[in-house]
Design a protein around this motif. Structure first.
Motif: not given
Length: 238
Positions: A41-68
Motif C-alpha cells: 500500500d503506497a499510501g501507508a508510507v510514513p510522511d516522516t521517511v527520510a530515505a530508502v534502503a535496498i539490499t536486493s535488486a529484486n525488492a526494487v524490481r517488484h516495487a509497483s509504479r504507485e509505490l515508486m
C-alpha cells in the motif's frame, strides 16, 4: 570444460550463465527459487521517511509504479553496484552505491539517519541483521515487503533433462533457501552419486549452513557476499 550449476532465480541465472561462458565454463541453469511480487500500500508510507534502503535488486524490481511514484524523489541507499543500477532503472533520482554488504550499509546509514525513519524495500524472506543494526542505532525502519521468495520443485524427469547424465563440477549457491532446496535435490534417489565429486560454492556462511546435512561435501565460501567473490572461487580452481 568444467560444468557449473547456477541455482539463482531468473533473470539473474541467465546473466550469470553468460558470464560463465565468457570465463570458459559450461553453465547449467537450474533455478531453485523464484520471486513473486507482493502488494504494498503506497499510501501507508510514513510522511516522516527520510530515505530508502535496498539490499536486493529484486525488492526494487517488484516495487509497483504507485509505490515508486511515492519514493522516487527520496535518496536511495543501495547495498552494491547491481542493486544501485536496478534502483536507477526503476526511477530513483538519487542513488548511493553501498559497500556491497548489508550490515556495512546499515552501519553507514546509522550515522546519517539516527533519530529518523527510513523505508526498507525488501523481501518477505530476509535476514534480520540489517534492520536490527539500524534500530539499535536509533533509526526507525519501515519495511515494505515487495516480493516473496519461493522454492522451485522439479520432477525427477525435469531434473534429468536439465542436468543430463554427466555430473556437474561446481554448484553456485546464492541464498539459504536455494541451498536447502539443493540439499533436497542432491538427496533424490534418482541422482544417487551424481554430486559425489561436486564442489559447492556458497555466497556466505549462512548459505553454506543451509546445506547442513551434506557432511563430507566440499563447501567453499566467498570472501565477500557478492557474485564477484563467488566467481573468484571459480577462477582459483586448478
Amino acid at each position: 570444460m568444467l560444468r557449473v550449476l547456477v541455482t539463482r532465480p531468473e533473470p539473474g541465472a541467465s546473466r550469470t550463465a553468460r558470464r560463465l561462458e565468457g570465463m570458459g565454463f559450461q553453465p547449467l541453469v537450474l533455478p531453485l527459487t523464484e520471486t513473486m511480487a507482493l502488494p504494498v500500500d503506497a499510501g501507508a508510507v510514513p510522511d516522516t521517511v527520510a530515505a530508502v534502503a535496498i539490499t536486493s535488486a529484486n525488492a526494487v524490481r517488484h516495487a509497483s509504479r504507485e509505490l515508486m511514484a511515492v519514493l522516487s524523489d527520496l535518496p536511495c541507499h543501495a547495498v552494491g553496484k547491481r542493486t544501485a543500477e536496478a534502483a536507477l532503472k526503476a526511477g530513483f533520482l538519487s542513488v548511493r552505491e553501498g559497500p556491497g554488504d548489508a550490515e556495512a550499509l546499515a552501519d553507514s546509514m546509522a550515522k546519517a539517519f539516527s533519530g529518523k525513519t527510513i523505508l526498507y524495500l525488501c523481501g518477505r524472506v530476509r535476514f534480520a541483521a540489517f534492520e536490527q543494526r539500524l534500530e539499535t542505532a536509533g533509526v526507525g525502519v519501515h519495511a515494505a515487503e515487495t516480493y516473496d521468495t519461493l522454492a522451485v520443485r522439479y520432477s525427477d524427469e525435469a531434473l534429468l533433462q536439465r542436468l543430463s547424465d554427466r555430473s556437474v563440477d561446481v554448484v553456485l549457491l546464492y541464498s539459504a533457501k536455494a541451498a536447502a532446496a539443493m540439499r533436497d535435490v542432491a538427496n533424490r534417489s534418482i541422482l544417487n552419486g551424481y554430486f559425489e565429486k561436486t564442489l559447492f560454492f556458497a555466497l556466505s556462511s549462512r548459505v553454506a549452513a543451509a546445506l547442513d546435512d551434506s557432511a563430507g561435501k566440499p563447501i567453499r565460501i566467498a570472501a565477500q557476499p557478492d557474485e564477484e567473490a563467488l566467481l573468484a572461487l571459480l577462477r582459483g580452481l586448478p
